[in-house]
Write an enzyme that holds these catalytic residues in place. Structure first.
Site, mmCIF file in Angstrom:
data_model
loop_
_atom_site.group_PDB
_atom_site.id
_atom_site.type_symbol
_atom_site.label_atom_id
_atom_site.label_comp_id
_atom_site.label_asym_id
_atom_site.label_seq_id
_atom_site.Cartn_x
_atom_site.Cartn_y
_atom_site.Cartn_z
ATOM 1 N N THR A 129 0.833 -1.205 0.000
ATOM 2 C CA THR A 129 0.000 0.000 0.000
ATOM 3 C C THR A 129 0.866 1.253 0.000
ATOM 4 O OG1 THR A 129 -1.400 1.319 1.477
ATOM 5 C CG2 THR A 129 -0.172 -0.423 2.505
ATOM 6 N N ASP A 130 0.306 2.355 -0.484
ATOM 7 C CA ASP A 130 1.049 3.619 -0.420
ATOM 8 C C ASP A 130 1.205 4.098 1.020
ATOM 9 O OD1 ASP A 130 -1.570 4.412 0.082
ATOM 10 O OD2 ASP A 130 -1.578 6.055 -1.378
ATOM 11 N N GLU A 131 0.436 3.494 1.946
ATOM 12 C CA GLU A 131 0.512 3.948 3.337
ATOM 13 C C GLU A 131 1.865 3.626 3.972
ATOM 14 O OE1 GLU A 131 -3.040 3.517 5.689
ATOM 15 O OE2 GLU A 131 -4.306 3.448 3.913
ATOM 16 N N TYR A 157 -1.358 -0.589 11.203
ATOM 17 C CA TYR A 157 -1.669 -1.204 9.895
ATOM 18 C C TYR A 157 -0.542 -0.959 8.910
ATOM 19 C CZ TYR A 157 -3.398 -1.369 5.093
ATOM 20 O OH TYR A 157 -3.512 -1.610 3.742
ATOM 21 N N LYS A 161 2.104 -3.577 7.102
ATOM 22 C CA LYS A 161 2.222 -3.723 5.652
ATOM 23 C C LYS A 161 3.654 -3.418 5.195
ATOM 24 C CE LYS A 161 -0.510 -4.547 2.986
ATOM 25 N NZ LYS A 161 -0.946 -5.869 2.452
HETATM 26 P P1 NAD Z 1 -10.381 -6.467 2.925
HETATM 27 O O1 NAD Z 1 -10.273 -6.239 4.390
HETATM 28 O O2 NAD Z 1 -11.632 -6.061 2.207
HETATM 29 O O3 NAD Z 1 -10.171 -8.022 2.613
HETATM 30 C C1 NAD Z 1 -9.195 -8.783 3.235
HETATM 31 C C2 NAD Z 1 -9.499 -10.254 2.967
HETATM 32 O O4 NAD Z 1 -8.441 -11.036 3.545
HETATM 33 C C3 NAD Z 1 -10.800 -10.745 3.603
HETATM 34 O O5 NAD Z 1 -11.515 -11.551 2.693
HETATM 35 C C4 NAD Z 1 -10.334 -11.559 4.797
HETATM 36 O O6 NAD Z 1 -11.231 -12.612 5.151
HETATM 37 C C5 NAD Z 1 -9.003 -12.089 4.298
HETATM 38 N N1 NAD Z 1 -8.085 -12.411 5.397
HETATM 39 C C6 NAD Z 1 -7.755 -11.607 6.450
HETATM 40 N N2 NAD Z 1 -6.906 -12.257 7.265
HETATM 41 C C7 NAD Z 1 -6.675 -13.476 6.696
HETATM 42 C C8 NAD Z 1 -5.879 -14.574 7.057
HETATM 43 N N3 NAD Z 1 -5.142 -14.563 8.181
HETATM 44 N N4 NAD Z 1 -5.875 -15.664 6.254
HETATM 45 C C9 NAD Z 1 -6.635 -15.691 5.122
HETATM 46 N N5 NAD Z 1 -7.422 -14.688 4.741
HETATM 47 C C10 NAD Z 1 -7.437 -13.584 5.516
HETATM 48 O O7 NAD Z 1 -9.107 -5.778 2.303
HETATM 49 P P2 NAD Z 1 -8.910 -5.039 0.893
HETATM 50 O O8 NAD Z 1 -9.297 -3.628 1.037
HETATM 51 O O9 NAD Z 1 -9.505 -5.878 -0.166
HETATM 52 O O10 NAD Z 1 -7.325 -5.077 0.767
HETATM 53 C C11 NAD Z 1 -6.675 -6.187 0.146
HETATM 54 C C12 NAD Z 1 -5.180 -5.954 0.156
HETATM 55 O O11 NAD Z 1 -4.877 -4.757 -0.554
HETATM 56 C C13 NAD Z 1 -4.591 -5.764 1.551
HETATM 57 O O12 NAD Z 1 -3.353 -6.414 1.582
HETATM 58 C C14 NAD Z 1 -4.436 -4.260 1.681
HETATM 59 O O13 NAD Z 1 -3.376 -3.949 2.552
HETATM 60 C C15 NAD Z 1 -4.107 -3.888 0.263
HETATM 61 N N6 NAD Z 1 -4.469 -2.524 -0.150
HETATM 62 C C16 NAD Z 1 -5.747 -2.078 0.060
HETATM 63 C C17 NAD Z 1 -6.092 -0.787 -0.380
HETATM 64 C C18 NAD Z 1 -7.502 -0.284 -0.221
HETATM 65 O O14 NAD Z 1 -7.771 0.870 -0.556
HETATM 66 N N7 NAD Z 1 -8.453 -1.078 0.232
HETATM 67 C C19 NAD Z 1 -5.138 -0.001 -1.014
HETATM 68 C C20 NAD Z 1 -3.837 -0.495 -1.205
HETATM 69 C C21 NAD Z 1 -3.532 -1.767 -0.777
HETATM 70 P P1 TYD Z 2 -10.413 4.740 5.119
HETATM 71 O O1 TYD Z 2 -11.480 4.462 4.121
HETATM 72 O O2 TYD Z 2 -10.469 4.055 6.445
HETATM 73 O O3 TYD Z 2 -9.025 4.463 4.386
HETATM 74 P P2 TYD Z 2 -7.489 4.825 4.863
HETATM 75 O O4 TYD Z 2 -7.497 5.193 6.283
HETATM 76 O O5 TYD Z 2 -6.777 3.541 4.617
HETATM 77 O O6 TYD Z 2 -7.059 5.937 3.963
HETATM 78 O O7 TYD Z 2 -10.391 6.297 5.380
HETATM 79 C C1 TYD Z 2 -10.222 7.223 4.323
HETATM 80 C C2 TYD Z 2 -10.158 8.607 4.926
HETATM 81 O O8 TYD Z 2 -11.443 8.925 5.488
HETATM 82 C C3 TYD Z 2 -9.168 8.738 6.074
HETATM 83 O O9 TYD Z 2 -8.561 10.010 6.021
HETATM 84 C C4 TYD Z 2 -10.026 8.622 7.327
HETATM 85 C C5 TYD Z 2 -11.339 9.221 6.885
HETATM 86 N N1 TYD Z 2 -12.558 8.650 7.520
HETATM 87 C C6 TYD Z 2 -13.511 9.523 8.040
HETATM 88 O O10 TYD Z 2 -13.370 10.761 8.018
HETATM 89 N N2 TYD Z 2 -14.642 8.970 8.597
HETATM 90 C C7 TYD Z 2 -14.848 7.622 8.674
HETATM 91 O O11 TYD Z 2 -15.888 7.191 9.245
HETATM 92 C C8 TYD Z 2 -13.853 6.767 8.114
HETATM 93 C C9 TYD Z 2 -14.026 5.271 8.168
HETATM 94 C C10 TYD Z 2 -12.731 7.316 7.535
#
Ligand code: NAD
Ligand code: TYD
Length: 343
Positions: A129-131, A157, A161
């Site tokens: 992730t970019d985080e 988190y 990562k």
């Molecule tokens: P999500 O929370 O929606 O899904 C995570 C999935 O992983 C779920 O289906 C969960 O059941 C499964 N999981 C969790 N722990 C597990 C374990 N121990 N064993 C097997 N399965 C397990 O997450 P997401 O938003 O789809 O993110 C997916 C990946 O992409 C993550 O690695 C996250 O760090 C990365 N990512 C997410 C974003 C975003 O904006 N959502 C951006 C950049 C990177």
């Molecule tokens: P989020 O969707 O949790 O993603 P991330 O923290 O990984 O960027 O949050 C996106 C942005 O929105 C973040 O700056 C936190 C803010 N946020 C709120 O203001 N209210 C909320 O209820 C949530 C869940 C997030």
């Protein structure tokens, strides 16, 4: 004739993983998809309902930390490519309970890479992730994250990562494991779990509930439609250079408050639903990706404009109400109470 590939996808019952499964089934119908997910609160088997009807798709309910279980899957399925999405993904939860983030995100990734070493794969791809870069200041719009930006994680988190991301690069350097890493910005789209800003705001709007905005809502995220992320990963696993990190993002920076207002406007809801609540601890100010490397090397560019992507996303939540209503009426209710009641 060359054998079709077997792609093992962890976390495929979650938001991006499931979108990736559907992307692969659509774009590479001849390939076998092996999905491994232990179905935490964020994983939902109903999300994979259509995939489960496909003869080239198989699902294992297994935790990536379970070494024996994972090795048995490798033994049986002999994957060519492994894409590791499985993770605990919510910053707010990581602030409350960091330990599970270290277990799944770091140690689970290690188990997956050990399995890859033991059984041999063409590629292990770590979805980072970019985080991991920490944040950028709001008053320096000229600054962007490049792959050379130092790792400076802010939350448990992002620290977990970052650890997995570095471990993946260490496995390349030390063991020659054919690793690639992608660091993507915030995704949005179908199947996004309603604890995250965009789906939470849509769901609360549709139920005429308050819309929590942390602090003043000036924090900036760089939003990418999930299908564009899936296409980037698909390119990296097939054409990306081993040992390399690729940033993925589409220069689409938006302030949280503007996103919330835009969703209100689309759904015809009043801004009076907005509640400014206590800020997140250690809240990152701005994320902004420079995607020049993936563009120059692999020709990737985002295809979905934000205006189209957010419309498609809102429409998806309108037509798939049962999917998210089921989630928010379950254990999620206790989480929501705990996180937002006295905020
Ligand atoms: P999500 O929370 O929606 O899904 C995570 C999935 O992983 C779920 O289906 C969960 O059941 C499964 N999981 C969790 N722990 C597990 C374990 N121990 N064993 C097997 N399965 C397990 O997450 P997401 O938003 O789809 O993110 C997916 C990946 O992409 C993550 O690695 C996250 O760090 C990365 N990512 C997410 C974003 C975003 O904006 N959502 C951006 C950049 C990177
Ligand atoms: P989020 O969707 O949790 O993603 P991330 O923290 O990984 O960027 O949050 C996106 C942005 O929105 C973040 O700056 C936190 C803010 N946020 C709120 O203001 N209210 C909320 O209820 C949530 C869940 C997030």
């Amino acid at each position: 004739m060359k054998k079709s590939k077997t792609i093992l996808v962890t976390g495929g019952a979650g938001f991006i993983g499931s979108n990736f499964v559907y992307y692969l089934l659509k774009t590479h119908p001849e390939e076998k998809i092996v999905c491994v997910d232990c179905l935490t609160y964020a994983g939902n088997l109903s999300t994979l309902k259509e995939a489960l009807q496909n003869k080239n798709f198989v699902f294992y309910k297994t935790n990536i930390c379970n070494r024996k279980g994972i090795y048995e899957i490798f033994e049986a399925e002999k994957p060519d490519i492994v894409v590791n999405f499985a993770a605990e993904s919510h910053v707010d939860r990581s602030i409350e309970t960091p330990e599970i983030f270290l277990q799944t995100n770091v140690l689970g990734t290690q188990v997956m890479m050990d399995a890859c070493r033991t059984y041999g794969v063409e590629r292990f791809h770590q979805v980072s992730t970019d985080e991991v870069y920490g944040d950028l200041p709001l008053d320096r719009p000229d600054l962007f994250f490049t792959e050379e930006t130092p790792i400076r994680a802010s939350s448990p988190y992002s620290a977990s990562k970052a650890s997995a991301d570095l471990l993946a690069q260490a496995y390349y350097r030390t063991y020659n494991l054919p690793v690639t890493v992608s660091r993507c910005s915030n995704n949005y789209g179908p199947y996004h779990f309603p604890e995250k800003l965009i789906p939470l705001t849509i769901a609360n709007c549709l139920n005429d509930r308050p819309l929590p905005v942390y602090g003043e809502g000036k924090n900036v995220r760089d939003w990418l439609y999930v299908e564009d992320h899936c296409r980037a990963i698909d390119l990296i696993i097939r054409k990306g250079r081993v040992g390399e990190v690729y940033n993925v993002g589409g220069h689409n920076e938006m302030r949280n408050i503007d996103i919330v207002k835009l969703i209100c406007d689309y759904l015809g809801k009043p801004y009076s639903l907005i509640r400014h609540v206590a800020d997140r601890k250690g809240h990152d100010m701005r994320y902004a990706i420079d995607p020049a490397k993936i563009h120059n090397e692999l020709g990737w560019l985002p295809e979905t404009k934000f205006a189209d992507g957010i419309r498609k996303t809102i429409e998806w939540y309108l037509t798939n109400r049962e999917w998210w209503e089921t989630i928010i009426s379950g254990e999620y209710r206790d989480y929501y109470e705990k996180m937002y009641k006295n905020r």
